[in-house]
Write an enzyme that holds these catalytic residues in place. Structure first.
Site, PDB file in Angstrom:
ATOM      1  CB  SER A  46      11.870   2.147  14.541  1.00 49.04           C
ATOM      2  OG  SER A  46      10.527   2.432  12.581  1.00 49.04           O
ATOM      3  CG  LEU A  47      14.471   5.183  20.633  1.00 47.25           C
ATOM      4  CD1 LEU A  47      15.610   4.609  20.585  1.00 47.25           C
ATOM      5  CD2 LEU A  47      14.933   6.190  21.546  1.00 47.25           C
ATOM      6  CG  HIS A  48       9.454   1.040  18.059  1.00 46.69           C
ATOM      7  ND1 HIS A  48       8.541   2.396  18.224  1.00 46.69           N
ATOM      8  CD2 HIS A  48      10.007   1.141  17.205  1.00 46.69           C
ATOM      9  CE1 HIS A  48       8.155   2.401  16.285  1.00 46.69           C
ATOM     10  NE2 HIS A  48       9.356   1.490  16.002  1.00 46.69           N
ATOM     11  CB  CYS A  53       3.209   6.782   3.690  1.00 43.18           C
ATOM     12  SG  CYS A  53       3.999   5.425   4.724  1.00 43.18           S
ATOM     13  CB  CYS A 109      -1.172   3.158  12.003  1.00 48.88           C
ATOM     14  SG  CYS A 109       0.640   4.198  12.235  1.00 48.88           S
ATOM     15  N   GLY A 155       7.929  -2.534   5.287  1.00 50.74           N
ATOM     16  CA  GLY A 155       9.370  -3.081   4.785  1.00 50.74           C
ATOM     17  C   GLY A 155       9.927  -2.082   5.356  1.00 50.74           C
ATOM     18  CD  GLU A 156      15.343  -1.167   8.062  1.00 57.81           C
ATOM     19  OE1 GLU A 156      14.483  -0.640   8.507  1.00 57.81           O
ATOM     20  OE2 GLU A 156      15.384  -0.234   7.790  1.00 57.81           O
ATOM     21  CB  CYS A 159       9.056  -4.854  15.586  1.00 55.25           C
ATOM     22  SG  CYS A 159      10.778  -3.797  14.379  1.00 55.25           S
ATOM     23  CB  CYS A 166       5.165  -4.154  12.492  1.00 61.38           C
ATOM     24  SG  CYS A 166       5.147  -3.524  11.396  1.00 61.38           S
ATOM     25  CD  GLU A 200      -1.320  -1.766   2.050  1.00 62.74           C
ATOM     26  OE1 GLU A 200      -2.810  -2.934   2.081  1.00 62.74           O
ATOM     27  OE2 GLU A 200      -0.712  -3.164   2.757  1.00 62.74           O
ATOM     28  CB  CYS A 243       9.426  -6.483   6.865  1.00 61.77           C
ATOM     29  SG  CYS A 243      11.220  -5.577   8.098  1.00 61.77           S
ATOM     30  CG  ASN A 264      -2.968   3.066  14.639  1.00 56.36           C
ATOM     31  OD1 ASN A 264      -3.841   2.961  15.031  1.00 56.36           O
ATOM     32  ND2 ASN A 264      -1.672   3.556  14.384  1.00 56.36           N
ATOM     33  CB  SER A 267      11.244   5.161   8.514  1.00 50.46           C
ATOM     34  OG  SER A 267      10.730   4.721   9.940  1.00 50.46           O
TER      35      SER A 267
END
Ligand code: SAH
Ligand code: SF4
Length: 380
Positions: free
Chosen positions: A223-225, A108, A344, A169-170, A119, A122, A95, A115, A301, A201
């Protein structure tokens, strides 16, 4: 179907297109002419290229094509958000989401179908990895979105002012194709978007951050999180390979290499009871002290069987306030495009899972590119 005998010109950067023209015995300047037709005017038919003679058009038709990914659906939300589902060569769908806000229009873009990094919160990660997108499939998302506005030339009447590589994806694990596509986004013969408005990102593929610094100067988001290794190892497993004490210096090197007034965007998905407590804010403040950054909080989300919940608005506000009081520029991402499932965690993925996680296949994927709700000081 893609014609394997033909070169797809859509994903070629200017030097690549110049080499292509040379390889077919033509002048290199043709590259610039054709790029304008493709990217500024959204043309995919050589016969529409009126400043190119018939002989060359016929030659091009025989050996080349301009082919974006197939558009499976396009939805427009009542709030102006647009979402496309496109099918890539591997058969998977990814998407692309467009979010207008004020004078900005942010697109975006996805870089991979699925991926591999898994994570824990995700849904893209839960679907496993299917394929890298080609440069044409990546820039093709910009091309398709741009055409949908009917605004030509793209450069002049800009609907898309910003691009974030925050789709599926990364991006650093599909390095060459992502870099080529970002070059086209920034090229004046492409979309002419400023380097400050193209953002990559990453979840933290450290060697690739250094490699990125050698080839581009786009904006970087991390992307710290989680503010400590123990928690980040659980949420973002690549942290076990590249922990915070190597990750943050790599980001710092990248940002320092960009020169004045550049900063790291720190993404932090807030998960109820997991990483949203005052102690996490305190750790984050210590971790990011003196780091030129803006923090972007993303309320989680939910998607089926994720096992996580979104914190209450009060908890989100409390977390934001703590960081804000410590002097950070902090925004909270707002959800957009609800009515077309573009927010999201609402996007329907159709990744063909080739990996071990097929039993965990989930037909809802996350894509993060909502508008931001600024509540910032003027640190940057
Ligand atoms: N792979 C890259 C690019 C994806 S960007 C990366 O991880 O940075 C998408 C952003 O949304 C990332 O920060 C990601 O961690 C975050 N995200 C993933 N799933 C989410 C969810 N369910 N809710 C909120 N944010 C999520
Ligand atoms: Fe991959 Fe990013 Fe999702 Fe992690 S958050 S699984 S790196 S897409």
């Amino acid at each position: 179907m893609t014609d394997a005998t033909k070169t797809n010109l859509l994903g070629l950067t200017q030097p690549e297109l110049e080499s292509f023209f040379e390889s077919i015995g033509e002048k290199r300047f043709r590259a610039g002419q054709v790029m304008k037709w493709i990217h500024h005017f959204g043309v995919d038919d050589f016969d529409a290229m009126s400043n190119i003679g018939k002989a060359l058009r016929d030659k091009l038709k025989a050996c080349a094509e301009i082919r974006g990914p197939e558009v499976v659906s396009q939805d427009i939300s009542s709030d102006g958000t647009r979402k496309w589902v496109v099918r890539v060569a591997s058969g998977s769908c990814v998407e692309t989401v467009y979010i207008p806000q004020g004078g900005r229009g942010t697109l975006c873009v996805s870089s991979q179908a699925g991926c591999a990094l898994d994570c824990s919160f995700c849904s893209t990660g839960k679907q496993g990895f299917n394929s890298d997108l080609t440069a044409a499939e990546i820039i093709g998302q910009v091309w398709i979105a741009n055409k949908s506005f009917g605004t030509v030339p793209a450069k002049i009447d800009r609907a898309i002012t910003n691009v974030v590589m925050m789709g599926m994806g990364e991006p650093l694990l599909n390095f060459d194709n992502v870099v080529a596509a970002m070059n086209l986004m920034m090229d004046d013969l492409g979309y002419g978007i400023s380097k400050r408005k193209v953002t990559l990102s990453t979840s933290g593929v450290v060697p690739m951050i250094d490699k990125l610094a050698q080839v581009t100067d786009v904006a970087l988001a991390l992307s710290l999180h989680a503010p400590n290794d123990e928690l980040r190892n659980q949420l973002v497993p690549i942290n076990k390979k590249y922990p915070l004490d190597v990750l943050l210096p790599a980001c710092r090197r990248y940002i320092d290499g960009l020169g004045d007034k550049r900063y790291l965007t720190v993404e932090y998905t807030l998960l109820k009871g997991v990483n949203d407590q005052p102690e996490h804010a305190a750790q984050m403040i210590a971790l990011l002290k003196d780091f030129p950054c803006k923090i972007n909080l993303i309320p989680f989300n939910p998607f089926p069987f994720s096992g996580y919940e979104r914190p209450s608005n009060n908890a989100i506000r409390r977390f934001q306030d703590l960081l804000h009081k410590a002097g950070f520029n902090v925004t909270v991402r707002t959800t957009r495009g609800d009515d077309i499932d573009a927010a999201c965690g609402q996007l329907v993925g159709q990744v063909q899972d080739r990996t071990r996680r097929s039993e965990r296949y989930i037909a809802v994927r996350q894509l993060s590119s909502e508008a931001e709700e600024p509540r910032a000081n003027n640190r940057n």
